[in-house]
Scaffold this motif. Structure first.
Motif, mmCIF file in Angstrom:
data_model
loop_
_atom_site.group_PDB
_atom_site.id
_atom_site.type_symbol
_atom_site.label_atom_id
_atom_site.label_comp_id
_atom_site.label_asym_id
_atom_site.label_seq_id
_atom_site.Cartn_x
_atom_site.Cartn_y
_atom_site.Cartn_z
ATOM 1 N N LEU A 66 14.956 -9.660 1.191
ATOM 2 C CA LEU A 66 13.342 -9.790 1.905
ATOM 3 C C LEU A 66 12.564 -8.674 1.042
ATOM 4 O O LEU A 66 11.277 -8.616 1.035
ATOM 5 C CB LEU A 66 13.381 -9.518 3.437
ATOM 6 C CG LEU A 66 13.925 -10.486 4.194
ATOM 7 C CD1 LEU A 66 13.768 -10.325 5.597
ATOM 8 C CD2 LEU A 66 13.053 -11.927 3.867
ATOM 9 N N ALA A 67 13.118 -7.540 0.626
ATOM 10 C CA ALA A 67 12.454 -6.354 0.119
ATOM 11 C C ALA A 67 12.285 -6.600 -1.409
ATOM 12 O O ALA A 67 11.107 -5.853 -1.849
ATOM 13 C CB ALA A 67 13.196 -5.148 0.226
ATOM 14 N N VAL A 68 12.611 -7.805 -1.989
ATOM 15 C CA VAL A 68 12.513 -7.948 -3.311
ATOM 16 C C VAL A 68 10.967 -8.297 -3.798
ATOM 17 O O VAL A 68 10.443 -7.870 -4.638
ATOM 18 C CB VAL A 68 13.302 -9.136 -3.889
ATOM 19 C CG1 VAL A 68 13.026 -9.467 -5.267
ATOM 20 C CG2 VAL A 68 14.907 -8.724 -3.857
ATOM 21 N N ARG A 69 10.399 -9.169 -2.875
ATOM 22 C CA ARG A 69 8.901 -9.692 -2.995
ATOM 23 C C ARG A 69 8.321 -9.034 -1.601
ATOM 24 O O ARG A 69 8.364 -9.855 -0.854
ATOM 25 C CB ARG A 69 8.629 -10.794 -3.085
ATOM 26 C CG ARG A 69 8.958 -11.234 -4.671
ATOM 27 C CD ARG A 69 8.877 -13.063 -4.980
ATOM 28 N NE ARG A 69 7.811 -13.400 -4.481
ATOM 29 C CZ ARG A 69 6.927 -13.597 -5.041
ATOM 30 N NH1 ARG A 69 6.716 -13.373 -6.408
ATOM 31 N NH2 ARG A 69 5.663 -14.294 -4.791
ATOM 32 N N SER A 70 7.876 -7.934 -1.435
ATOM 33 C CA SER A 70 7.599 -7.429 -0.260
ATOM 34 C C SER A 70 5.963 -6.569 -0.367
ATOM 35 O O SER A 70 5.840 -5.959 -1.472
ATOM 36 C CB SER A 70 8.621 -6.427 0.500
ATOM 37 O OG SER A 70 8.728 -5.402 -0.345
ATOM 38 N N VAL A 71 5.348 -6.637 0.530
ATOM 39 C CA VAL A 71 4.150 -5.524 0.528
ATOM 40 C C VAL A 71 3.961 -4.807 1.916
ATOM 41 O O VAL A 71 4.068 -5.685 3.239
ATOM 42 C CB VAL A 71 2.847 -6.770 0.243
ATOM 43 C CG1 VAL A 71 1.730 -5.886 0.519
ATOM 44 C CG2 VAL A 71 2.961 -7.210 -1.105
ATOM 45 N N ALA A 72 3.269 -3.753 2.056
ATOM 46 C CA ALA A 72 3.165 -2.999 3.377
ATOM 47 C C ALA A 72 1.778 -3.392 3.595
ATOM 48 O O ALA A 72 1.009 -2.986 2.699
ATOM 49 C CB ALA A 72 3.483 -1.713 3.168
ATOM 50 N N ILE A 90 8.778 2.745 4.733
ATOM 51 C CA ILE A 90 7.951 1.380 4.488
ATOM 52 C C ILE A 90 7.411 1.309 3.107
ATOM 53 O O ILE A 90 7.543 0.413 2.231
ATOM 54 C CB ILE A 90 6.728 1.416 5.537
ATOM 55 C CG1 ILE A 90 7.256 1.482 6.770
ATOM 56 C CG2 ILE A 90 5.693 0.419 4.913
ATOM 57 C CD1 ILE A 90 6.121 1.471 7.864
ATOM 58 N N ALA A 91 6.914 2.704 2.516
ATOM 59 C CA ALA A 91 6.528 2.787 1.161
ATOM 60 C C ALA A 91 7.429 2.695 0.056
ATOM 61 O O ALA A 91 7.298 1.796 -0.984
ATOM 62 C CB ALA A 91 5.828 4.039 0.986
ATOM 63 N N ALA A 92 8.555 2.799 0.270
ATOM 64 C CA ALA A 92 9.725 2.866 -0.609
ATOM 65 C C ALA A 92 10.150 1.499 -0.708
ATOM 66 O O ALA A 92 10.678 1.064 -1.859
ATOM 67 C CB ALA A 92 10.934 3.967 -0.492
ATOM 68 N N LEU A 93 10.420 0.906 0.435
ATOM 69 C CA LEU A 93 11.021 -0.640 0.166
ATOM 70 C C LEU A 93 10.044 -1.597 -0.279
ATOM 71 O O LEU A 93 10.312 -2.642 -0.630
ATOM 72 C CB LEU A 93 11.274 -0.952 1.794
ATOM 73 C CG LEU A 93 12.389 -0.286 2.389
ATOM 74 C CD1 LEU A 93 12.682 -0.856 4.000
ATOM 75 C CD2 LEU A 93 13.785 -0.893 1.643
ATOM 76 N N THR A 94 8.770 -1.384 -0.405
ATOM 77 C CA THR A 94 7.729 -2.516 -0.821
ATOM 78 C C THR A 94 7.300 -2.262 -2.396
ATOM 79 O O THR A 94 7.296 -0.985 -2.595
ATOM 80 C CB THR A 94 6.917 -2.488 0.133
ATOM 81 O OG1 THR A 94 6.088 -1.142 0.538
ATOM 82 C CG2 THR A 94 7.178 -3.106 1.634
#
Length: 380
Positions: free
Chosen positions: A117-123, A227-231
């Motif tokens: 899920l984190a591969v293509r993610s936006v916060a 949140i910032a690092a994952l996205t």
């Protein structure tokens, strides 16, 4: 206890090869290390989890309960929570950009793969005490991102966070809530149903805090770095000058992620933070195309230019434009019969115009219904 060779740094475990014993160490470390504790992080990097746990446990004040990693894992299993540890195949390696401040491990609820899920993610983040304008923007932006195959991450708080999660859920997509408390805690209490829906609809709840942990201000701020690092990027939708969401944006900038902000009314205090971000170099974004252009693949996820949008609209015949404007903004769209009633045009005319709009990429057919093309929302 095995002896540790202190002459060289302890090498990281191979991905996917953690033993149950190693998982117990990581679970216990999560009980004694506060989020973002770089001194503890450096200790773990230098000595490895087993020796670091022993040293940190010895340093605990008298009377403080010693961590029991096996018990932590058993408690998690009872509520359907699992621990994602460093070195496992499911660990999102972008968290390692945080260096010694990276999480010890992550507790996760939900069946999906966090790494996938984190591969293509936006916060999508913003103010808790937001306006209706901000809620609509957050929900619409999240829905459009989800329809394009992006996963929306947010903090599951009131206001913009909740609107972002709901926008993703409305169109049937997964979303991820990053908590400042244990994953067994429903906080804020009013969002309990939303938190449940996130895990039931293919999304995840995650936290680096141990089970039973309660939120406090420092934990909210440290949660933001995750949140910032994952996205790939952070969008601030609405925020006052002292909003906690600006902390997420700062972390994103420090981690060389994209920082984006949606402008708002100049007279609103809840636009002060987003406008300040833009003044300091954040990218101004107004729709999903502009967000995806920042976080997507170079040269393939470009937003259409406003001039092209206007020329395309101006070139439509009056009947075609009438059909386009009669289509609702909902994901379900409308049947040709309902469009006949709205447009006051004949059935054959409506169908011809729909196929014309489809050839231009502005609408698409879903079974017996027609809807605006999600990739072109706001462009026609």
């Amino acid at each position: 206890m095995d002896t540790v060779d202190c002459s060289e740094p302890v090498p990281p475990p191979a991905a996917g090869l953690l033993s149950e014993r190693e998982r117990v160490w990581w679970a216990a470390l999560g009980r004694v290390v506060e989020p973002g504790d770089t001194r503890a992080g450096q200790l773990i990097e230098e000595w490895g989890p087993e020796e670091a746990l022993a040293r940190l446990t010895r340093a605990l004040p008298a009377g403080v309960e010693r961590p029991d990693g096996a018990r932590e894992l058993a408690r998690g299993a009872l509520i359907g929570a699992r621990l994602v540890c460093r070195g496992e195949a499911g660990w999102p390696t972008q968290l390692d950009d945080l260096g010694p401040a990276r999480p010890v491990a992550l507790w996760v609820r939900g069946a999906a793969s966090l790494r996938v899920l984190a591969v293509r993610s936006v916060a999508v983040v913003g103010a808790r005490a937001c306006t209706g304008y901000g809620q609509r923007l957050a929900a619409d932006l999240s829905a459009s991102l989800t329809e394009r195959g992006w996963t929306v991450f947010s903090g599951a708080a009131y206001g913009i966070d909740a609107a972002a999660h709901r926008g993703a859920l409305v169109v049937g997509g997964p979303t991820v809530g990053v908590l400042a408390c244990g994953v067994d805690q429903a906080y804020p209490r009013a969002n309990e149903q939303l938190l449940r829906r996130i895990t039931q609809c293919g999304g995840l709840l995650l936290s680096e805090l141990p089970l039973g942990a309660h939120p406090n201000r420092p934990r909210f701020l440290q949660r933001n770095r995750v949140i910032a690092a994952l996205t790939r990027g952070t969008v601030v939708v609405e925020a006052a000058r002292r909003s906690g969401s600006l902390n997420t944006a700062r972390w994103a900038g420090d981690l060389r992620r994209q920082v984006m902000a949606v402008p708002g009314p100049a007279t609103s205090s809840l636009s002060g933070g987003t406008h300040e971000l833009i003044r300091r170099g954040a990218v101004l974004v107004a729709d999903v195309g502009e967000v995806v252009e920042q976080v997507g693949e170079i040269g393939t996820d470009l937003a259409a230019t406003p001039e092209g949008r206007e020329r395309l609209r101006d070139a439509l015949a009056p009947e075609t434009l009438r059909v386009l404007e009669s289509l609702p903004a909902s994901a379900r769209g409308a049947s040709p019969e309902s469009l006949v009633q709205r447009c006051l045009l004949g059935p054959d005319v409506v169908l011809r115009r729909l196929y014309e709009l489809a050839s231009l990429g502005l609408v698409e057919r879903l079974g017996a219904h027609w809807r605006l093309n999600p990739a072109c929302k706001g462009t026609s």
